[in-house]
Design a protein around this motif. Structure first.
Motif, PDB file in Angstrom:
ATOM      1  N   GLU A 107       3.017  31.171 -37.356  1.00  8.06           N
ATOM      2  CA  GLU A 107       3.560  29.961 -36.752  1.00  8.06           C
ATOM      3  C   GLU A 107       2.906  29.601 -35.423  1.00  8.06           C
ATOM      4  O   GLU A 107       3.280  28.597 -34.813  1.00  8.06           O
ATOM      5  N   ASP A 108       1.909  30.385 -34.994  1.00  4.38           N
ATOM      6  CA  ASP A 108       1.471  30.288 -33.607  1.00  4.38           C
ATOM      7  C   ASP A 108      -0.044  30.336 -33.459  1.00  4.38           C
ATOM      8  O   ASP A 108      -0.557  30.945 -32.538  1.00  4.38           O
ATOM      9  N   THR A 109      -0.766  29.721 -34.377  1.00  2.00           N
ATOM     10  CA  THR A 109      -2.218  29.843 -34.398  1.00  2.00           C
ATOM     11  C   THR A 109      -2.902  28.511 -34.140  1.00  2.00           C
ATOM     12  O   THR A 109      -2.473  27.471 -34.643  1.00  2.00           O
ATOM     13  N   ALA A 110      -3.976  28.563 -33.362  1.00  4.86           N
ATOM     14  CA  ALA A 110      -4.910  27.448 -33.214  1.00  4.86           C
ATOM     15  C   ALA A 110      -6.278  27.958 -33.651  1.00  4.86           C
ATOM     16  O   ALA A 110      -6.689  29.058 -33.259  1.00  4.86           O
ATOM     17  N   PHE A 111      -6.992  27.170 -34.455  1.00  4.97           N
ATOM     18  CA  PHE A 111      -8.260  27.610 -35.047  1.00  4.97           C
ATOM     19  C   PHE A 111      -9.259  26.458 -34.986  1.00  4.97           C
ATOM     20  O   PHE A 111      -8.953  25.344 -35.390  1.00  4.97           O
ATOM     21  N   PHE A 112     -10.441  26.737 -34.461  1.00  7.67           N
ATOM     22  CA  PHE A 112     -11.474  25.703 -34.369  1.00  7.67           C
ATOM     23  C   PHE A 112     -12.828  26.303 -34.753  1.00  7.67           C
ATOM     24  O   PHE A 112     -13.008  27.524 -34.689  1.00  7.67           O
ATOM     25  N   ASN A 113     -13.711  25.513 -35.174  1.00  5.22           N
ATOM     26  CA  ASN A 113     -13.802  24.105 -35.487  1.00  5.22           C
ATOM     27  C   ASN A 113     -13.436  23.957 -36.966  1.00  5.22           C
ATOM     28  O   ASN A 113     -13.999  24.623 -37.817  1.00  5.22           O
ATOM     29  N   VAL A 114     -12.504  23.044 -37.297  1.00  4.78           N
ATOM     30  CA  VAL A 114     -12.062  22.833 -38.681  1.00  4.78           C
ATOM     31  C   VAL A 114     -12.233  21.357 -39.006  1.00  4.78           C
ATOM     32  O   VAL A 114     -11.802  20.489 -38.245  1.00  4.78           O
ATOM     33  N   TYR A 115     -12.869  21.062 -40.126  1.00 11.32           N
ATOM     34  CA  TYR A 115     -13.009  19.668 -40.551  1.00 11.32           C
ATOM     35  C   TYR A 115     -11.643  19.127 -40.973  1.00 11.32           C
ATOM     36  O   TYR A 115     -10.911  19.778 -41.729  1.00 11.32           O
ATOM     37  N   ARG A 116     -11.327  17.944 -40.502  1.00 10.15           N
ATOM     38  CA  ARG A 116     -10.056  17.298 -40.824  1.00 10.15           C
ATOM     39  C   ARG A 116     -10.248  16.430 -42.063  1.00 10.15           C
ATOM     40  O   ARG A 116     -10.819  15.347 -42.005  1.00 10.15           O
ATOM     41  N   THR A 117      -9.784  16.919 -43.185  1.00  6.00           N
ATOM     42  CA  THR A 117      -9.973  16.244 -44.458  1.00  6.00           C
ATOM     43  C   THR A 117      -8.636  15.738 -44.983  1.00  6.00           C
ATOM     44  O   THR A 117      -7.569  16.223 -44.575  1.00  6.00           O
ATOM     45  N   PRO A 118      -8.658  14.784 -45.910  1.00 10.06           N
ATOM     46  CA  PRO A 118      -7.399  14.312 -46.501  1.00 10.06           C
ATOM     47  C   PRO A 118      -6.596  15.444 -47.138  1.00 10.06           C
ATOM     48  O   PRO A 118      -5.365  15.451 -47.083  1.00 10.06           O
ATOM     49  N   GLN A 119      -7.287  16.415 -47.737  1.00 13.91           N
ATOM     50  CA  GLN A 119      -6.591  17.516 -48.391  1.00 13.91           C
ATOM     51  C   GLN A 119      -5.883  18.427 -47.380  1.00 13.91           C
ATOM     52  O   GLN A 119      -4.853  19.024 -47.680  1.00 13.91           O
ATOM     53  N   ARG A 120      -6.429  18.525 -46.175  1.00 13.78           N
ATOM     54  CA  ARG A 120      -5.850  19.399 -45.150  1.00 13.78           C
ATOM     55  C   ARG A 120      -4.876  18.668 -44.227  1.00 13.78           C
ATOM     56  O   ARG A 120      -4.112  19.315 -43.511  1.00 13.78           O
ATOM     57  N   GLU A 121      -4.939  17.361 -44.218  1.00 15.33           N
ATOM     58  CA  GLU A 121      -4.268  16.557 -43.201  1.00 15.33           C
ATOM     59  C   GLU A 121      -2.808  16.961 -42.971  1.00 15.33           C
ATOM     60  O   GLU A 121      -2.375  17.185 -41.834  1.00 15.33           O
ATOM     61  N   ALA A 122      -2.027  17.033 -44.024  1.00 16.01           N
ATOM     62  CA  ALA A 122      -0.589  17.255 -43.874  1.00 16.01           C
ATOM     63  C   ALA A 122      -0.225  18.723 -43.673  1.00 16.01           C
ATOM     64  O   ALA A 122       0.929  19.032 -43.360  1.00 16.01           O
ATOM     65  N   HIS A 123      -1.184  19.629 -43.821  1.00 10.67           N
ATOM     66  CA  HIS A 123      -0.878  21.055 -43.765  1.00 10.67           C
ATOM     67  C   HIS A 123      -0.939  21.631 -42.349  1.00 10.67           C
ATOM     68  O   HIS A 123      -0.439  22.730 -42.103  1.00 10.67           O
ATOM     69  N   TYR A 124      -1.579  20.913 -41.429  1.00  7.93           N
ATOM     70  CA  TYR A 124      -1.755  21.416 -40.072  1.00  7.93           C
ATOM     71  C   TYR A 124      -1.498  20.295 -39.081  1.00  7.93           C
ATOM     72  O   TYR A 124      -1.338  19.134 -39.441  1.00  7.93           O
ATOM     73  N   LYS A 125      -1.472  20.655 -37.811  1.00  8.84           N
ATOM     74  CA  LYS A 125      -1.490  19.667 -36.740  1.00  8.84           C
ATOM     75  C   LYS A 125      -2.863  19.709 -36.087  1.00  8.84           C
ATOM     76  O   LYS A 125      -3.553  20.731 -36.143  1.00  8.84           O
ATOM     77  N   TRP A 126      -3.246  18.611 -35.423  1.00 11.28           N
ATOM     78  CA  TRP A 126      -4.649  18.435 -35.063  1.00 11.28           C
ATOM     79  C   TRP A 126      -4.828  17.968 -33.621  1.00 11.28           C
ATOM     80  O   TRP A 126      -4.061  17.145 -33.136  1.00 11.28           O
ATOM     81  N   VAL A 127      -5.884  18.483 -32.998  1.00 12.45           N
ATOM     82  CA  VAL A 127      -6.349  17.987 -31.704  1.00 12.45           C
ATOM     83  C   VAL A 127      -7.857  17.786 -31.810  1.00 12.45           C
ATOM     84  O   VAL A 127      -8.584  18.664 -32.279  1.00 12.45           O
ATOM     85  N   GLY A 128      -8.330  16.621 -31.374  1.00  9.95           N
ATOM     86  CA  GLY A 128      -9.758  16.350 -31.453  1.00  9.95           C
ATOM     87  C   GLY A 128     -10.020  14.868 -31.598  1.00  9.95           C
ATOM     88  O   GLY A 128      -9.170  14.028 -31.280  1.00  9.95           O
ATOM     89  N   PRO A 129     -11.227  14.548 -32.092  1.00  9.68           N
ATOM     90  CA  PRO A 129     -12.249  15.483 -32.580  1.00  9.68           C
ATOM     91  C   PRO A 129     -13.114  16.054 -31.464  1.00  9.68           C
ATOM     92  O   PRO A 129     -13.245  15.461 -30.402  1.00  9.68           O
ATOM     93  N   LEU A 130     -13.707  17.215 -31.761  1.00  5.82           N
ATOM     94  CA  LEU A 130     -14.680  17.814 -30.865  1.00  5.82           C
ATOM     95  C   LEU A 130     -16.067  17.238 -31.090  1.00  5.82           C
ATOM     96  O   LEU A 130     -16.867  17.158 -30.162  1.00  5.82           O
ATOM     97  N   GLN A 131     -16.383  16.859 -32.319  1.00  4.74           N
ATOM     98  CA  GLN A 131     -17.648  16.194 -32.628  1.00  4.74           C
ATOM     99  C   GLN A 131     -17.587  15.603 -34.030  1.00  4.74           C
ATOM    100  O   GLN A 131     -16.703  15.944 -34.810  1.00  4.74           O
ATOM    101  N   ARG A 132     -18.510  14.681 -34.312  1.00  3.82           N
ATOM    102  CA  ARG A 132     -18.653  14.094 -35.635  1.00  3.82           C
ATOM    103  C   ARG A 132     -20.013  14.498 -36.193  1.00  3.82           C
ATOM    104  O   ARG A 132     -20.981  14.628 -35.440  1.00  3.82           O
ATOM    105  N   GLU A 133     -20.086  14.663 -37.519  1.00  7.42           N
ATOM    106  CA  GLU A 133     -21.307  15.181 -38.134  1.00  7.42           C
ATOM    107  C   GLU A 133     -21.571  14.536 -39.494  1.00  7.42           C
ATOM    108  O   GLU A 133     -20.655  14.021 -40.127  1.00  7.42           O
ATOM    109  N   VAL A 134     -22.822  14.637 -39.909  1.00 10.43           N
ATOM    110  CA  VAL A 134     -23.219  14.314 -41.276  1.00 10.43           C
ATOM    111  C   VAL A 134     -23.816  15.586 -41.863  1.00 10.43           C
ATOM    112  O   VAL A 134     -24.714  16.192 -41.271  1.00 10.43           O
ATOM    113  N   ASP A 135     -23.320  16.003 -43.015  1.00  9.39           N
ATOM    114  CA  ASP A 135     -23.742  17.259 -43.634  1.00  9.39           C
ATOM    115  C   ASP A 135     -24.533  16.998 -44.907  1.00  9.39           C
ATOM    116  O   ASP A 135     -24.196  16.092 -45.687  1.00  9.39           O
TER     117      ASP A 135
END
Length: 270
Positions: A107-135
Motif C-alpha cells: 500500500e506504500d510504494t512509489a516506482f519510477f520510471n513507469v509508462y502510463r498506459t490505458p491498461q495501467r491507468e486505473a490500477h495506480y496513481k500517477w505523478v509526472g510525466p518525467l519525459q516523453r519518448e518514441v520507442d
C-alpha cells in the motif's frame, strides 16, 4: 527529446502477507523493509540503473552520473521532488517486474520510471510525466525488418519482462517475444544473436549500445514506431490523494523554476 519542449500535464508500513503468500512476496519484502520514509511512509523504487548511477561513498545513497542518460536524470529529479516534500527515504533499485509487483502487493510504494498506459491507468496513481519518448524495434544490420508486421516473423524480439513493450507486443499478436530482466540484457542478446530485435526509445539507444558494446553503425531500426509514451512515477492505489497532489506540485515547481531543465542538461546523455 528535451522536456522543455513538451507540455507537462498530467500512490509504507510493509503489510505482512498470509503464510500462503509469503513465498511469492518474500523477495519483495526483503528489499522493501529497510526503505521506510519518515514523511509519507513510502518505499521509493526504481529500475535499470546500470551504468547511470552509483552509490554516494559518504552516504550510500544512489546518485545519477552526469550525462549518463535518462535514468540518471529521473533519479536526480525524483530525489529533488522527495526533498521538496520532506522525504528522507533512500531510493532502492529493483527489477522492473519486482517494482510492478510491489505496486500491486503493498500500500506504500512509489516506482519510477513507469509508462502510463490505458491498461495501467486505473490500477495506480500517477505523478509526472518525467519525459516523453518514441520507442522503436532495433536490430543488427543485415537483419533489417521492413515494418512491424514483418517483425512478427523475426526469430526473437527481446523485451523487458512485464514492461509496456512486452504487454503491447503480446496484445498485438507477436508470438516471438522473449523476455529479459533489463534492457541491457536484451541488447546483449541482440549482440550475441540470441535475439533478432530489441526495444529502445530513440533517445536512450546510444547508451544501451555503449553498455552492450555494439557500434552504432551496426544497428538498424524498424521504421515504424512501436509506441509513443510518457514516463511517470507510479504509486500504489492506496496512497492518499493528498500525497499525490503534493508530489505533483513539487514536480511542477521543479519545472517552473528551471531546475528541471538544469537537471536534464546535467544528467541526460549528450
Amino acid at each position: 527529446m528535451r522536456p522543455s519542449k513538451h507540455p507537462l500535464h498530467a500512490r509504507i508500513p510493509i503489510l505482512l502477507l498470509p503464510a500462503v503468500l509469503v513465498l511469492a512476496g518474500l523477495a519483495v519484502l526483503a528489499w522493501a523493509a529497510p526503505c521506510r520514509a519518515r514523511a509519507d511512509g513510502l518505499v521509493i523504487l526504481t529500475h535499470d540503473l546500470a551504468g547511470q548511477a552509483q552509490a554516494d561513498p559518504a552516504t550510500g545513497e544512489l546518485r545519477g552520473i552526469e550525462h549518463a542518460g535518462k535514468r540518471a536524470f529521473n533519479l536526480e529529479a525524483v530525489r529533488e521532488i522527495m526533498t521538496a516534500v520532506g522525504m528522507t527515504a533512500r531510493i532502492r533499485e529493483v527489477s522492473f517486474a519486482q517494482g510492478m509487483a510491489a505496486l500491486a502487493s503493498h500500500e506504500d510504494t512509489a516506482f519510477f520510471n513507469v509508462y502510463r498506459t490505458p491498461q495501467r491507468e486505473a490500477h495506480y496513481k500517477w505523478v509526472g510525466p518525467l519525459q516523453r519518448e518514441v520507442d522503436y524495434l532495433y536490430g543488427l544490420k543485415g537483419n533489417a525488418i521492413g515494418g512491424l508486421d514483418a517483425a512478427k516473423a523475426a526469430p526473437a524480439i527481446c523485451a523487458v519482462d512485464g514492461s509496456q513493450h512486452h504487454n503491447m507486443l503480446l496484445a498485438d499478436g507477436f508470438t516471438n517475444v522473449v523476455t529479459a530482466p533489463t534492457y541491457l540484457e536484451c541488447f546483449t542478446r541482440l549482440k550475441s544473436g540470441a535475439a533478432t530485435l530489441a526495444v529502445s526509445s530513440d533517445e536512450t539507444l546510444i547508451q544501451k549500445l555503449h553498455a552492450a558494446g555494439i557500434p552504432a553503425s551496426d544497428i538498424r531500426r524498424v521504421p515504424e514506431p512501436l509506441v509513443q509514451s510518457a514516463g511517470y512515477i507510479a504509486f500504489s492505489p492506496q496512497v492518499d490523494d493528498a500525497v499525490i497532489r503534493r508530489w505533483q506540485a513539487a514536480l511542477n515547481g521543479l519545472i517552473s523554476s528551471g531546475r528541471f531543465q538544469t537537471l536534464y542538461d546535467r544528467y541526460y546523455e549528450r
